[in-house]
Design an enzyme around this catalytic site. Structure first.
Site, short mmCIF file in Angstrom:
data_model
loop_
_atom_site.label_atom_id
_atom_site.label_comp_id
_atom_site.label_asym_id
_atom_site.label_seq_id
_atom_site.Cartn_x
_atom_site.Cartn_y
_atom_site.Cartn_z
N ASN A 59 0.88 -1.18 0.00
CA ASN A 59 0.00 0.00 0.00
C ASN A 59 0.91 1.22 0.00
OD1 ASN A 59 -1.77 2.09 0.53
ND2 ASN A 59 -2.16 1.48 2.65
N GLY A 67 2.21 2.21 10.78
CA GLY A 67 3.20 3.27 10.57
C GLY A 67 3.93 3.66 11.85
N GLU A 110 -5.91 -4.86 10.44
CA GLU A 110 -4.90 -3.83 10.67
C GLU A 110 -5.14 -3.17 12.02
OE1 GLU A 110 -2.93 -2.61 6.81
OE2 GLU A 110 -4.55 -1.20 7.17
N HIS A 138 -9.51 1.43 4.72
CA HIS A 138 -8.21 1.55 5.36
C HIS A 138 -8.34 2.47 6.57
CE1 HIS A 138 -4.06 2.67 6.16
NE2 HIS A 138 -3.76 1.50 5.64
N SER A 182 3.14 -2.30 10.21
CA SER A 182 4.58 -2.39 10.49
C SER A 182 5.20 -3.74 10.12
CB SER A 182 4.84 -2.07 11.96
OG SER A 182 4.38 -0.75 12.26
N LYS A 232 0.14 4.26 -0.21
CA LYS A 232 -0.45 5.48 0.38
C LYS A 232 -0.21 6.65 -0.58
CE LYS A 232 0.13 3.33 4.81
NZ LYS A 232 0.10 3.44 6.25
N GLU A 289 -6.68 4.84 7.65
CA GLU A 289 -6.49 6.27 7.42
C GLU A 289 -7.76 6.89 6.81
OE1 GLU A 289 -2.76 5.77 5.38
OE2 GLU A 289 -1.93 5.11 7.29
P1 PGA Z 1 2.70 0.24 7.65
O1 PGA Z 1 1.25 0.48 7.03
O2 PGA Z 1 3.21 -1.07 7.08
O3 PGA Z 1 3.51 1.41 7.20
O4 PGA Z 1 2.52 0.17 9.14
C1 PGA Z 1 0.36 -0.59 6.86
C2 PGA Z 1 -0.87 -0.10 6.16
O5 PGA Z 1 -1.27 1.04 6.38
O6 PGA Z 1 -1.48 -0.84 5.35
#
Ligand code: PGA
Length: 234
Positions: free
Chosen positions: A7, A160, A154, A85, A196, A9, A87
């Site tokens: 992803n 993140g 998630e 997601h 992560s 982003k 976010e």
């Molecule tokens: P990250 O994000 O691996 O940077 O923690 C995961 C995601 O948002 O799908």
């Protein structure tokens, strides 16, 4: 076979994606590799790497300035789209209801939705993790699913942040999701873990029961970080 989904982003460029796809095409793997990228980068062709969007409109078409319909994502040759997601849930106040509508649009247009669920730190601290996950699965998946979907767990507090739940927390969440999906008549639906994930923890995470792959944010941006995740499992 595992599913390894990146992803990006709001990062990257089209030429960066083209070079990443070329790098990934050299990797000898049976795993399904997916890259979910910004809309402007969709359309890059590859026999080995499938592309996906990161969000989709709840609407089919019309006067919704700035939105992108599922039919438009499918028109680029993309096969997948992330919905719900964390976010989007956080910054756009998306609810399970919104996520379900988006997943319905994806399915109606031949896209496989990657439906994300997971708890916030506040919900975790309040002991609501399992309830949030179960209602997320039950309420975010359309009732009339007859084709493939993917679910991603998630833990929102870990995304993140360089944090990961313990192995037993991941196992407990994924077992609950698998049971809930089976109860909904959707047994066998792949369930990805995301938050992560990196080369150094990917194999261990994917050895946990009911973890069918990973959804990778930060570590999917560079081939040097992403390829070790893909090759960490057969
Ligand atoms: P990250 O994000 O691996 O940077 O923690 C995961 C995601 O948002 O799908």
């Amino acid at each position: 076979m595992k599913i390894i989904a990146g992803n990006w982003k709001m990062n990257g460029t089209r030429s960066g994606l083209e070079s990443m796809v070329r790098d990934l095409e050299t990797v000898d793997t049976e795993n399904q590799v997916i890259l979910c990228v910004p809309f402007t980068m969709l359309g890059v062709r590859s026999d080995k790497v499938a592309l996906g969007g990161q969000d989709v409109s709840e609407q089919a078409k019309g006067a919704f300035t700035g939105e992108v319909a599922a039919s438009m994502i499918a028109d680029t040759g993309a096969k997948y789209v992330i919905v719900g997601h964390s976010e989007c849930r956080q910054y756009h106040n998306e609810t399970n209801n919104t996520v379900r509508n988006k997943a319905s649009q994806a399915l109606a247009n031949g896209l496989i939705p990657i439906i994300c669920v997971g708890e916030t730190m506040e919900e975790k601290q309040a002991g609501k993790t399992m309830a949030v996950i179960e209602s997320g699965v039950r309420e975010s998946i359309p009732s009339d699913v007859s084709t493939d979907i993917i679910v991603a767990y998630e833990p929102r507090w870990a995304i993140g942040a360089g944090l990961t739940p313990t192995e037993s927390e991941i196992a407990e969440a994924h077992t609950l999701i698998a049971k809930t999906l089976a109860d909904m008549g959707l047994g066998g639906t792949p369930v990805l873990y995301g938050a992560s994930v990196k080369g150094s923890n990917a194999a261990e995470i994917m050895s946990i029961p009911n973890v069918d792959g990973v959804l990778v944010g930060g570590a999917s941006l560079k081939s040097d970080d992403f390829i070790p995740i893909i090759t960490s499992v057969k």
